[in-house]
Design a protein around this motif. Structure first.
Motif, mmCIF file in Angstrom:
data_model
loop_
_atom_site.group_PDB
_atom_site.id
_atom_site.type_symbol
_atom_site.label_atom_id
_atom_site.label_comp_id
_atom_site.label_asym_id
_atom_site.label_seq_id
_atom_site.Cartn_x
_atom_site.Cartn_y
_atom_site.Cartn_z
ATOM 1 N N LEU A 105 -18.686 -63.153 -31.478
ATOM 2 C CA LEU A 105 -17.936 -63.810 -31.744
ATOM 3 C C LEU A 105 -18.206 -65.245 -31.921
ATOM 4 O O LEU A 105 -18.646 -66.114 -31.351
ATOM 5 C CB LEU A 105 -16.611 -64.594 -30.449
ATOM 6 C CG LEU A 105 -15.804 -65.248 -30.587
ATOM 7 C CD1 LEU A 105 -14.977 -64.728 -31.224
ATOM 8 C CD2 LEU A 105 -15.377 -65.729 -28.531
ATOM 9 N N LEU A 107 -18.389 -68.582 -33.987
ATOM 10 C CA LEU A 107 -17.137 -69.769 -34.012
ATOM 11 C C LEU A 107 -17.046 -70.270 -34.727
ATOM 12 O O LEU A 107 -15.944 -70.562 -35.338
ATOM 13 C CB LEU A 107 -17.765 -70.387 -32.991
ATOM 14 C CG LEU A 107 -17.608 -70.382 -30.888
ATOM 15 C CD1 LEU A 107 -18.087 -71.526 -30.193
ATOM 16 C CD2 LEU A 107 -16.351 -70.184 -30.536
ATOM 17 N N ILE A 128 -21.150 -65.391 -27.722
ATOM 18 C CA ILE A 128 -19.927 -66.098 -28.403
ATOM 19 C C ILE A 128 -21.631 -67.362 -29.505
ATOM 20 O O ILE A 128 -22.068 -67.631 -28.280
ATOM 21 C CB ILE A 128 -19.688 -67.312 -27.535
ATOM 22 C CG1 ILE A 128 -18.516 -66.636 -26.386
ATOM 23 C CG2 ILE A 128 -18.990 -69.024 -28.544
ATOM 24 C CD1 ILE A 128 -18.213 -66.920 -25.269
ATOM 25 N N ILE A 167 -14.009 -72.033 -23.971
ATOM 26 C CA ILE A 167 -14.652 -72.813 -24.776
ATOM 27 C C ILE A 167 -14.235 -73.751 -25.484
ATOM 28 O O ILE A 167 -13.627 -73.387 -25.897
ATOM 29 C CB ILE A 167 -14.828 -71.657 -26.066
ATOM 30 C CG1 ILE A 167 -15.259 -69.685 -25.216
ATOM 31 C CG2 ILE A 167 -16.080 -71.722 -27.242
ATOM 32 C CD1 ILE A 167 -14.740 -68.600 -25.635
#
Length: 181
Positions: A105, A107, A128, A167
């Motif tokens: 993931l 960002l 992440i 998040i």
């Protein structure tokens, strides 16, 4: 015998021995394979004019090929009368639920507002990328193993359950609900 004729005899003898060594009996079978039947050349008295289709020789470990249709699968068990099942039985992986994979993931490249929920098998990792230390939180820490290194948070889902991963991005907190099977 002259030297030239001696060389010719040696060459002819070597060629004859080489051809004889290439026969079927010169190669020994591997230790795991049983020896196959030896081939003999047919004589005119053993040739049948009625048998035009050769018979396949099969391996003892594999049945010979057949032209018959495959056997039908066994019938599905019938349910007894009563309350009908409202939910399907659990499966290992459905199209909506991924297996024990690593889900990256990033960002900087992801519209995190559009990502509301995920489904993984136990052992999956949510990676992440592009976030600071201590910013990602989970509501059920007993179900995950979380590590941070160099702007990357790895959340490994170690037990089944539902985990809310929060998040922060651009002053807002985004929560992703992760179902772990």
């Amino acid at each position: 015998m002259s030297r030239t004729s001696f060389r010719r005899v040696v060459v002819v003898l070597a060629a004859t021995v080489g051809v004889a060594a290439c026969g079927a009996d010169a190669v020994s079978p591997l230790p795991v394979q049983p020896p196959g039947p030896t081939r003999t050349t047919p004589t005119p008295s053993t040739i049948s004019t009625t048998s035009a289709i050769p018979t396949p020789t099969g391996s003892p470990s594999r049945p010979p090929p057949t032209s018959a249709r495959p056997a039908a699968p066994p019938p599905t068990p019938t349910r007894t009368r009563g309350t009908p099942r409202t939910t399907p039985p659990p499966t290992d992986a459905t199209p909506a639920c991924q297996g024990a994979v690593r889900y990256d993931l990033p960002l900087a490249e992801t519209e995190i507002e559009l990502l509301k929920s995920l489904c993984f098998a136990t052992g999956a990792v949510l990676r992440i990328q592009g976030i600071g230390p201590g910013l990602v939180t989970v509501d059920r820490p007993e179900l995950v193993s979380q590590q941070y290194e160099a702007g990357v948070v790895d959340i490994r889902f170690v037990r089944p359950g539902t985990v809310a991963v929060t998040i922060p991005k651009e002053g807002r907190e985004h929560t992703i609900t992760v179902v772990v099977r």
